[in-house]
Design an enzyme around this catalytic site. Sequence first.
Site: not given
Length: 406
Positions: A210-211
């Site tokens: 994920n970011h």
Amino acid sequence: MLKGKKILIGVCGSIAAYKTATLIRLLVKQQAEVQVIITDAAADFISPLTLATLSKKPVLKHYTANSETGEWNNHVALGLWADLMLIAPATAHTLAKMASGLCDNLLMAAYLSARCPVAVAPAMDLDMWHHPATQRNISRLQADGCYVIPPGEGELASGLSGKGRMAEPEQIAQWLSLFFTASNWLKGKNVLLTAGPTIEPIDPVRYITNHSTGKMGYALAQAFADAGASVRLISGPVSLQLLHPLVQITPVHTARQMHQAVMERLSQADIIVHCAAVADYAPAQIAPQKIKKQEERLTLDLVKNPDIAAEAGQRLQWHQVHAGFALETDHEEANAHQKMLRKNFDLIVLNSLNQKGAGFGHDTNRVTLLFRDGKREDLPLLPKNEVARIIVQHLTQLLQTKSHVV
Ligand code: C5P
């Protein structure tokens, strides 16, 4: 708390300079050692004699103390001497100079030389305070690590009413006491903290992630260590570095590794904070070879990862403080509240993805703190290190409360 503390006070040209006289009196009364530097403009508002009498030391203004004898005021020595430098009142002009690193007087030279923490107590008219340039300078200074003692609201010297008046001397004196106690608050305490993303391998070359950049978690680690705690940071892969004698980093990749690292250390921790963006699912099987491109569609079989925070919540001991983060896109508060109960958190930090400058990758964040007892606190958009400092303060208070309930 201020006994023996060396405080370097910079006074700038603002009508609020008269309040600094009272502040110096309060600090000296609490046995702090105060050295005052004033700017040329400040001397138009308050007499150096007043400040010298109250601080019991000659007030410094120029680089040369005595041009005939060649005696000079060593700004480097001043910067090294101080435990804390406070600029009060800090005018819009001085804030702008600080933000740009300009050095045109003794005060600025001392600021740039100071190795100690620096705080500013701004004072100006309301429109000057709200001007985007001033706000930009304030953000810049916070990002540089300066503390801002926010101005209060009320009647201003211009006759207008609003935000801009320097915080009251009593408030600043209290801020300083808190500041010096905070750095010892967590001495001897163990903090267990997760940060960053996890990565879940699909095959030898691909993964799910994920970011998350880990910025918030690393800022928290730094803030806990600054408060004297020994921090064990269980970190997913990030490109950040943190070198602090009180922070030990255990690098992990997957949620399962993070789970194991947390569970091994859970019982020794006084405060546990889950800041990591843990992948909820991982591929059921990691393909031993790179998956070949064949069919038009490819389905990945995923299995649920352990919920580290929920399990820690179940195993929690009565004296441990437990906190986590929530990032919601709908029914933010209701969902965060449920999560707090499900994971047995004392505090949940609700991140907002809808705010400019908040969330993944930014240096700033806008959060709401929801407490188990129903209290809440909405913080403005702030640098992540400032958000971290506030969270650490709250968690310290919660720890103190728990240790008193024996
Ligand atoms: O359930 P959700 O992922 O929204 O919960 C967020 C909180 O729970 C965060 O504090 C996160 O670090 C933690 N968490 C965890 N293990 C998971 C999932 C989330 O510790 N598998």
